[in-house]
Write a protein that holds these residues in place. Structure first.
Motif, short mmCIF file in Angstrom:
data_model
loop_
_atom_site.label_atom_id
_atom_site.label_comp_id
_atom_site.label_asym_id
_atom_site.label_seq_id
_atom_site.Cartn_x
_atom_site.Cartn_y
_atom_site.Cartn_z
N ILE A 172 0.85 -1.20 0.00
CA ILE A 172 0.00 0.00 0.00
C ILE A 172 0.88 1.24 0.00
CG2 ILE A 172 -1.74 1.25 1.30
CD1 ILE A 172 -2.76 -1.43 2.29
N ASN A 173 1.68 1.44 1.03
CA ASN A 173 2.66 2.55 0.84
C ASN A 173 4.05 1.97 1.07
OD1 ASN A 173 1.77 2.23 3.44
ND2 ASN A 173 0.79 4.25 3.49
N PHE A 174 4.50 1.34 -0.03
CA PHE A 174 5.86 0.80 -0.11
C PHE A 174 6.84 1.91 0.17
CE2 PHE A 174 8.82 -2.29 -1.51
CZ PHE A 174 9.86 -1.59 -2.09
N PRO A 175 7.97 1.89 0.80
CA PRO A 175 8.51 0.65 1.44
C PRO A 175 8.21 0.54 2.92
CG PRO A 175 10.18 2.34 1.37
CD PRO A 175 8.89 2.97 0.91
N THR A 176 7.23 1.29 3.42
CA THR A 176 7.05 1.17 4.88
C THR A 176 6.78 -0.29 5.26
OG1 THR A 176 4.84 1.92 4.32
CG2 THR A 176 6.20 3.41 5.69
N LYS A 177 7.31 -0.67 6.38
CA LYS A 177 7.19 -2.07 6.84
C LYS A 177 5.76 -2.28 7.36
CE LYS A 177 11.40 -3.74 6.37
NZ LYS A 177 11.65 -4.87 5.42
N VAL A 178 5.31 -3.49 7.23
CA VAL A 178 3.93 -3.79 7.68
C VAL A 178 3.79 -3.49 9.17
CG1 VAL A 178 2.26 -5.67 8.06
CG2 VAL A 178 3.59 -5.56 5.92
N GLN A 179 4.83 -3.85 9.91
CA GLN A 179 4.66 -3.65 11.39
C GLN A 179 4.54 -2.17 11.72
OE1 GLN A 179 7.16 -5.22 9.94
NE2 GLN A 179 9.18 -4.69 10.77
N ASP A 180 5.21 -1.32 10.91
CA ASP A 180 5.08 0.11 11.22
C ASP A 180 3.65 0.57 10.88
OD1 ASP A 180 7.67 -0.23 11.73
OD2 ASP A 180 8.37 0.46 9.77
N LEU A 181 3.18 0.07 9.71
CA LEU A 181 1.80 0.43 9.32
C LEU A 181 0.82 0.05 10.43
CD1 LEU A 181 1.02 -0.49 5.59
CD2 LEU A 181 0.49 1.61 6.84
N ILE A 182 0.99 -1.17 10.89
CA ILE A 182 0.06 -1.66 11.94
C ILE A 182 0.20 -0.79 13.19
CG2 ILE A 182 -0.37 -3.57 13.54
CD1 ILE A 182 0.20 -5.51 11.32
N ALA A 183 1.47 -0.51 13.55
CA ALA A 183 1.69 0.28 14.79
C ALA A 183 1.02 1.64 14.64
CB ALA A 183 3.18 0.45 15.01
N GLN A 184 1.03 2.16 13.42
CA GLN A 184 0.44 3.49 13.20
C GLN A 184 -1.08 3.43 13.38
OE1 GLN A 184 0.60 4.35 9.12
NE2 GLN A 184 1.06 6.52 9.35
N ARG A 185 -1.70 2.31 12.91
CA ARG A 185 -3.17 2.29 12.89
C ARG A 185 -3.77 1.59 14.11
NH1 ARG A 185 -5.92 2.53 7.99
NH2 ARG A 185 -4.75 3.75 6.43
N LEU A 186 -2.96 0.78 14.78
CA LEU A 186 -3.49 -0.02 15.90
C LEU A 186 -4.16 0.86 16.96
CD1 LEU A 186 -3.74 -2.96 16.71
CD2 LEU A 186 -1.61 -2.72 18.00
N PRO A 187 -3.51 1.96 17.37
CA PRO A 187 -4.13 2.76 18.44
C PRO A 187 -5.55 3.17 18.10
CG PRO A 187 -2.04 3.72 17.73
CD PRO A 187 -2.23 2.52 16.90
N TRP A 188 -5.81 3.48 16.83
CA TRP A 188 -7.17 3.94 16.52
C TRP A 188 -8.18 2.80 16.75
CZ3 TRP A 188 -8.34 8.78 16.20
CH2 TRP A 188 -7.34 9.69 15.82
N THR A 189 -7.83 1.64 16.24
CA THR A 189 -8.80 0.53 16.39
C THR A 189 -8.98 0.19 17.86
OG1 THR A 189 -8.25 -0.36 14.24
CG2 THR A 189 -9.18 -1.91 15.81
N VAL A 190 -7.85 0.09 18.57
CA VAL A 190 -7.94 -0.29 20.00
C VAL A 190 -8.76 0.76 20.75
CG1 VAL A 190 -6.60 -0.47 22.12
CG2 VAL A 190 -5.83 -1.66 20.05
N ALA A 191 -8.46 2.04 20.43
CA ALA A 191 -9.20 3.10 21.14
C ALA A 191 -10.69 2.96 20.85
CB ALA A 191 -8.70 4.47 20.66
N LEU A 192 -11.05 2.89 19.57
CA LEU A 192 -12.47 2.86 19.20
C LEU A 192 -13.13 1.59 19.74
CD1 LEU A 192 -14.93 3.89 17.58
CD2 LEU A 192 -14.09 2.50 15.67
N LEU A 193 -12.59 0.43 19.34
CA LEU A 193 -13.27 -0.84 19.68
C LEU A 193 -13.08 -1.16 21.16
CD1 LEU A 193 -12.47 -2.92 16.52
CD2 LEU A 193 -14.68 -2.09 17.29
N GLY A 194 -11.85 -0.96 21.64
CA GLY A 194 -11.57 -1.30 23.04
C GLY A 194 -12.56 -0.60 23.96
#
Lengths: 357, 288, 342, 370
Positions: C98-120
């Protein structure tokens, strides 16, 4: 307290097995039957306990007889009955049908065994599949054991069986199990046995969930089965009075071991084993003038029974415990005639050294 | 089936659910007679029958969508296919789940552990990405292929409930009595255990049907619905977010969503009615 | 040694099952996607062309180069082993499309807080609400209100949050303009701990959170209600009443305390499953969470991101249930003794 | 826990105390009806029961399962939950107020739940049927006893703890039991904890509903022995509910036999066992197997226990009664004191005395020889 009798005569194990000395060949026999379950013990010791520990008994139909197996909850009576019915394999020892080990039976022998040894289960509410009408239990038995030549022959036999257990066919046939009382359901079970005419009935606490008034009807039918149709019965119960009503022989089971056996009238009049004595002292008599006078020590009831192989199972609670009781497992001693009790008190070598509780 | 008649008699929820579902099914069945006069004998999914984004008129009571299709026809055809996918997927999932549940529950031992672990693995994987992946890849997305894919991931639910029931029923005294009356294993399964399982089978079927429909909506909404038919989920996709509102064509979005909610509520009420038949204590007013 | 410590054996068995199930689930996902007859690089190249509206020359070796970059070269088992090696040893989930070359784990780390905040937060909120309302509905179950409430809960419990969201957006967002229904915060405010940003993020979260809460609170109400009804039938409740304790004390110390354990376990398991989240909610509200990332990566067959997110979800679900299995014997004395006995 | 109390009952009058010979009345239950609304109609489980319990007496409430004995005591204690409700009837409890020592009559069937709550444990204690699992599994034994003490007697936690330990010791349980959880105790020990907890506030009346049914015979013996000691030591009045007649023979001073929701016979235990009046009591006592008596075949009571949804017309026992006559099928006999002068000749027995005995059977009324 009954005085331990003098003559020691240790019953040899062979005699022990045939001890009940019925004349005919035993149809069903248990030889040193044991069933062990694995329990975790506490976090340190992981043990195996013997729910049934080297029990031997013989059931024969010559002469037809009722043997009452009396034991508290957790004494292993249900496990023993399931082993005799071939529903649970024993860990050691054998269950023999006409002298042949159950797991060695051929197909035909197994069919014969099933037709000659039948159960009555304890829970009248769980025994009928709620989906079907009550008489299906009788139809399945008639069909699988090929007892009827045609549909109306089967119908006619079923009605006869119901009448034989004091039930009016019109009240029973066509109704669902939940529409019948506990007493009626257990008697339909007896009607099933009337159809099958087994040689041996293994009844596991059949009346513990029914009222007293209806209970006597059930017991009377068992007695009639013995007298009129020569069907023997192993009657398993925790209630000494019910066993007494049936008469015949009694075997007292304590924590998986048979501690005393004999004719019920002699055992009740003159109990030889301390455990039997305590049981008899605990049964409330229905005569208001014969109320308990002595005070039973709480600890004799609360302290645990033990499973250790070379100890008497009753040692912790026994007021007459002697050193030898904690070193060996007591063998069966002949007390008088066919009454036997597994207690060193009957052995003159130890009788003198009784340690006061 | 006694449990159906007594649930009907005793539980208002069960009656409500059955009546609502029956009405919806009836509409789905007579749908062609309603939309044939409007679009003639052309496939409801064919675009361009009318001009696009027409406001509601006598000919198109709900107006037309962005592909020139009559919205009422979209809805009726969509209802038919969504129900079809739901029930077919539900049936496949339940029957497969029952077989697995029975084998695991009755056979026990290593077979049981193997099947249960496999089912647990499937349950743990988020089903949505794989569903999307599979749909993207299937060459022609027919109703059947969609149903099959959706069933792939909902059978473990049915398997787990059936297994639990079989395990408990196996210990019942009437099974022991059957054994002692020389009934063979197969006879015990089919005559003793299966009949008492009926309510649980129906609940498993209802549950997987709802699951399949939710899955279908999820896929269709992001444009992965089947190609040759219309489903309620695809209607939501056609609404392209809120543009249908700006054109006053509320039907395009509200009709499918309303119908889906009604279907889910009806099936859940039926399930709840069955649950209360099996465990009477859960009823609202005790004793009834 | 194992034989003598049943509790230790219990823990080891549970841990082994935990690892095995994760490995199994991961392997199934990995192979299902990698075996799909689609060439991710082509679809990626086409995406680039659309983006820059220009033809890409010298496709051949470039495709191989990128295949190697994304670990798509070699046979499937090789890819599998290499992927596992990267993940377990180097904690590297590989580059994302999706946005090469960022690593998947960085992408996840960037978006995880939003999901955890909303769903959590919405799951915990609906748990607390569901527990209280469910308790009351179970305790006063003869009253009409609790009957009606139960019916509403039953109907809501099975509806996907997505459908509820559409109605919410239609009335609250669209018609009344009361609440924002796109994105996670107002673009004009820079991300940071400024009050404006937080306020905007909160207002943006209301509609998505509401649609999740409405459905999951219904589920919690039902489960708590039937739990309380069973407890009400227990003898120790009648005995507590016969002791003449105040209704409130009985409710709190006898009924609720017995309901706490099973519901706390259920909460832990639901929180674990929060990861697979409600993807559609994030798409509808254009919410930058894990779910939205997953749906975009699927469209583009971005294997690394898909596998990364799915792995994360599997691990979180399994970890939640493992923690519950480990904690149970410590909390509930009954289970501890039964394990020692079993 | 909403219970619709009877509208007509006056608000807790102080009726005159009645003296029944030496004993003073503690509880007078009159025409008590407790019904359950079910899908199939009204189940009249308790359908018009009159009985008097005297102070310091152990009253045995006997009868087979389904006769309504447990429902009667649960109703009087207001523990019945919907769909059960008190249809009608009074239960006057003569409470001694601690300060004045004067007795005040209170109708348990109609007082408010908060008033009832205050009576519980301090005046009326209860050992429920499932006494084995009436202990809260997630609370230590001490906490479950102390909370009741503090609730009713406003003492400090330390004093309550001492009281609790003293009661545990009274039933022969070591102090270590206090810190344990219920599942760590054996059935018999849990039973004794429940009894100890019930008598912590020395209530005037203890209602025990079949506490020993699920126990082994020697554990039951110890529990019953315990009950006798406590009764003597605390001067308790006990209502003991059990279907086991032998237990009543062992414990009870006076007994009441219930059948089909009504009281069939009341009398001193000795009289009931030696000279049972009601045909049902006779059948019941005949069919108790007793290892003391010679073995004789007994027919038990044929027929079916009737259903509370429609009790048989007239006397409810007539379908199963060997003496049933036309009058029994028509008219339901009232529970009346035995009056030797008026009963029919064939109902006379040598040495039969009528003191303190009542029976609900036409055999003992003038209607018999119509």
């Amino acid at each position: 307290m009954a005085e331990p009798l003098a003559q020691p005569a240790v019953a040899s194990s062979a005699a022990q097995a045939a001890g009940t000395a019925p004349t005919g060949a035993p149809i069903l026999e248990a030889r040193q039957v044991t069933k062990e379950f694995v329990i975790g013990g506490n976090a340190l010791r992981r043990g195996r306990i013997a729910a049934v520990d080297k029990v031997s008994l013989t059931l024969s139909d010559q002469p037809p007889q009722i043997i009452s197996l009396v034991g508290e909850s957790g004494s292993g009576k249900t496990t023993l009955s399931r082993m005799l019915l071939g529903l649970t394999p024993p860990t050691s020892g054998e269950v023999l049908f006409r002298g042949k080990n159950l797991n060695g039976l051929t197909r035909e022998e197994w069919d014969l065994y099933r037709s000659q040894v039948q159960p009555v289960f304890q829970d009248p509410y769980g025994i009928y599949n709620p989906f079907y009408r009550i008489e299906r239990v009788l139809e399945v038995a008639a069909r699988n054991f090929k007892l009827a030549s045609s549909r109306d022959d089967m119908r006619q036999k079923i009605e006869e069986a119901l009448r034989a257990v004091d039930l009016r066919p019109t009240d029973i046939i066509g109704r669902y199990p939940h529409q019948l009382s506990g007493g009626e359901r257990q008697r339909v079970m007896l009607a099933r046995l009337y159809l099958l005419r087994p040689r041996i009935i293994v009844a596991d606490e059949p009346v513990s969930m029914i009222d007293v008034a209806v209970r006597t009807l059930f017991l009377n039918i068992l007695i009639d089965f013995r007298d009129k149709y020569g069907i023997s019965c192993l009657f398993i119960t925790h209630n000494l009075s019910t066993a007494y009503y049936l008469g015949g022989r009694i075997m007292v089971l304590c924590f998986g071991r048979v501690v005393e056996q004999g004719e019920i009238d002699t055992v009740i009049r003159n109990p030889a084993h301390p455990y039997t004595q305590q049981l008899l002292r605990s049964v409330p008599s229905s005569d208001p003038d014969k109320r308990w006078t002595d005070k039973m020590d709480m600890r004799t009831v609360e302290r645990p029974l033990t499973h250790e192989a070379n100890k008497c199972v009753y040692i912790e609670r026994c007021p007459f415990a002697m050193p030898v009781c904690s070193q060996q497992r007591p063998p069966d001693y002949e007390v008088n005639g066919s009454q036997r009790s597994a207690c060193f008190l009957h052995d003159p070598r130890y009788a003198g050294r009784v340690r006061e509780a | 089936m006694r449990f159906l008649s007594s649930s009907w008699k005793n539980s208002g929820k069960f009656r409500f659910g059955v009546v609502t579902l029956a009405i919806i099914l009836l509409i789905a069945i007579i749908a062609p007679f309603i939309y044939r006069p409007i679009i003639g004998n052309v496939s409801p999914a064919r675009p361009g029958t009318f001009r696009t984004w027409e406001p509601p008129s006598a000919r198109n009571p709900f107006g037309t969508d962005g592909h020139g299709r009559d919205i009422l026809t979209d809805f009726l055809a969509g209802l038919q296919s969504t129900l079809a996918i739901g029930f077919i997927a539900g049936f496949m999932a339940t029957s497969f789940g029952v077989v697995v549940g029975f084998v695991a529950g009755y056979r026990g031992g290593r077979v049981d552990t193997a099947l249960t672990t496999f089912a647990n693995m499937l349950l743990v994987i988020p089903s949505y990405p794989i569903l999307v992946g599979l749909t993207l890849v299937t060459p022609q997305k027919t109703l059947l292929s969609m149903a099959f894919i959706l069933a792939l991931f909902s059978w473990p639910f049915a398997a787990r409930t059936i297994r639990a029931q079989v395990l408990s029923m196996r210990e019942q005294p009437y099974v022991e009595l059957a054994k002692v009356s020389k009934q063979r294993d197969l006879a015990i399964i089919f005559t003793e255990i299966l009949p008492n399982l009926m309510p649980y089978l129906l609940m498993g079927f209802a549950f997987s049907t709802v699951g399949a429909m939710v899955g279908e909506v999820g896929l269709a909404v992001i444009g992965l619905g089947p190609s040759d038919i219309i489903t309620l989920g695809m209607m939501i996709n056609y609404a392209q977010g809120w543009s249908s509102f700006t054109r006053g064509l509320y039907g395009l979005l509200l009709a499918p969503i309303g119908a889906l909610i009604l279907i889910f509520v009806a099936i859940t009420m039926i399930n709840r009615g069955l649950e209360e038949y099996l465990n009477p204590r859960l009823q609202n007013v005790t004793g009834k | 040694m194992l034989k003598r410590h049943p509790l230790l054996a219990y823990y080891l068995r549970k841990f082994a099952a935990y690892l095995f199930t994760i490995w199994g689930a991961f392997t199934i996902t990995f192979f299902v996607f990698r075996m799909l007859p689609v060439n991710p690089i082509d679809s990626w190249v086409k995406a680039l062309e659309r983006q820059y509206a220009a033809k890409v020359e010298g496709g051949g070796e470039m495709v191989n180069y990128y295949k190697e970059q994304f670990g798509l070269n070699g046979t499937l088992p090789e890819q599998y082993v290499r992927y596992l090696y990267n993940v377990l040893i180097k904690q590297d989930l590989g580059p994302s499309f999706i946005n090469f070359p960022t690593k998947v784990q960085d992408l996840i780390a960037q978006r995880l807080p939003w999901t955890v905040a909303l769903l959590g937060t919405s799951v915990v909120l609906s748990w607390v609400l569901g527990l209280i309302v469910g308790m009351l509905a179970g305790w006063f179950r003869e009253s009409r209100i609790s009957g009606a409430l139960t019916n509403v809960a039953i109907s809501l419990s099975q509806i996907p949050p997505y459908l509820i969201a559409v109605f919410l957006v239609l009335f609250l967002g669209y018609q009344l303009r009361a609440l924002p229904y796109r994105g996670a915060w107002d673009a004009q405010y820079p991300i940071g701990f400024t009050w404006d940003f937080i306020r905007s993020a909160l207002t943006h979260a209301i509609l998505p959170a509401m649609s999740i809460v409405l459905v999951s609170v219904a589920g919690w109400i039902l489960s708590t209600r039937s739990l309380i009804i069973t407890i009400l039938g227990e003898d120790y409740l009648t005995y507590a009443e016969a002791k003449g304790l105040k209704t409130w004390d009985i409710m709190r110390r006898y009924a609720l305390r017995n309901a706490m354990l099973p519901q706390a376990t259920a909460l832990a398991l639901t929180l674990g499953a929060v990861m697979n989240g409600t993807l559609l909610i994030e798409i509808l509200f254009v919410y930058p969470g894990i779910g939205e990332l997953l749906s975009r990566s699927i469209q583009l067959f971005d294997f690394n991101t898909i596998t990364g997110v799915v792995l994360l979800s599997i691990v979180s679900v399994m970890t939640a249930s493992l923690l519950v299995d480990l904690a149970l014997p410590l909390i509930d004395p009954r289970i501890r003794t039964s394990i020692q006995a079993a | 826990m909403k219970t619709t109390s009877t509208p007509a009952a006056p608000a807790a009058p102080a009726p005159a105390r009645r003296h029944d010979g030496a004993q003073r009345e503690l509880l007078r239950i009159s025409d008590m009806r407790i019904w359950y609304t079910t899908v199939a109609g009204e189940a009249k489980v308790v359908d018009g029961v009159d009985v008097v319990i005297n102070r310091n007496e152990l009253f045995g409430l006997a009868g087979e399962s389904g006769c309504g004995k447990s429902t009667l005591v649960e109703g009087v204690l207001r523990l019945i939950k919907t769909p059960g409700y008190i249809k009608s009837g009074q239960a006057i409890f003569y409470r001694t107020s601690p300060d004045t020592g004067q007795e005040i009559g209170v109708d348990l069937a109609s007082i408010s739940m908060s008033e009832m709550r205050r009576l519980r444990w301090s005046h009326i204690a209860y050992v429920p049927q499932g006494a084995m699992n009436s202990l809260n599994p997630v609370m230590r034994i001490e906490d479950q006893i102390i909370d009741a003490i503090i609730e009713h007697s406003k003492v400090s936690r330390r004093e309550a703890r001492e009281k609790m330990l003293e009661r545990l010791d009274m039933v022969g349980l070591p102090a270590s039991v206090a810190r344990m959880y219920p599942h760590e105790l054996s059935g018999g020990m849990k039973q004794r904890v429940t009894i100890a907890a019930s008598v912590t506030l020395s209530p005037e009346l203890l209602v025990a509903d079949e506490p020993t049914t699920a126990l082994d015979v020697n554990v039951q013996r110890v529990i019953l022995q315990e009950l006798k000691d406590i009764r003597a030591r605390l001067g308790l009045t006990i209502i003991y509910v059990s279907h086991d007649m032998a237990v009543h023979a062992e414990l009870a001073d006076r007994m009441g036999i219930m059948y089909a929701g009504v009281m069939m016979e009341v009398g001193a235990t000795g009289d009931v066992f030696k000279d049972p009046l009601h045909p049902y009591t006779q059948g019941l006592i005949r069919s108790i197997p007793d290892i003391g008596k010679p073995r004789v075949r007994v027919e038990g009571i044929p027929g079916l226990a009737p259903s509370p949804l429609n009790w048989p017309a007239g006397c409810r026992f007539h379908p199963r009664c060997p003496f049933a006559k036309e009058v029994c099928k028509r008219e339901e006999p009232k529970l009346a004191p035995l009056d030797l002068a008026t009963i029919a000749p064939q109902a006379q027995r040598p040495g039969r005395h009528a003191a303190g005995r009542s029976v609900a059977c036409h055999l003992y009324t003038e209607k018999w020889n119509e």
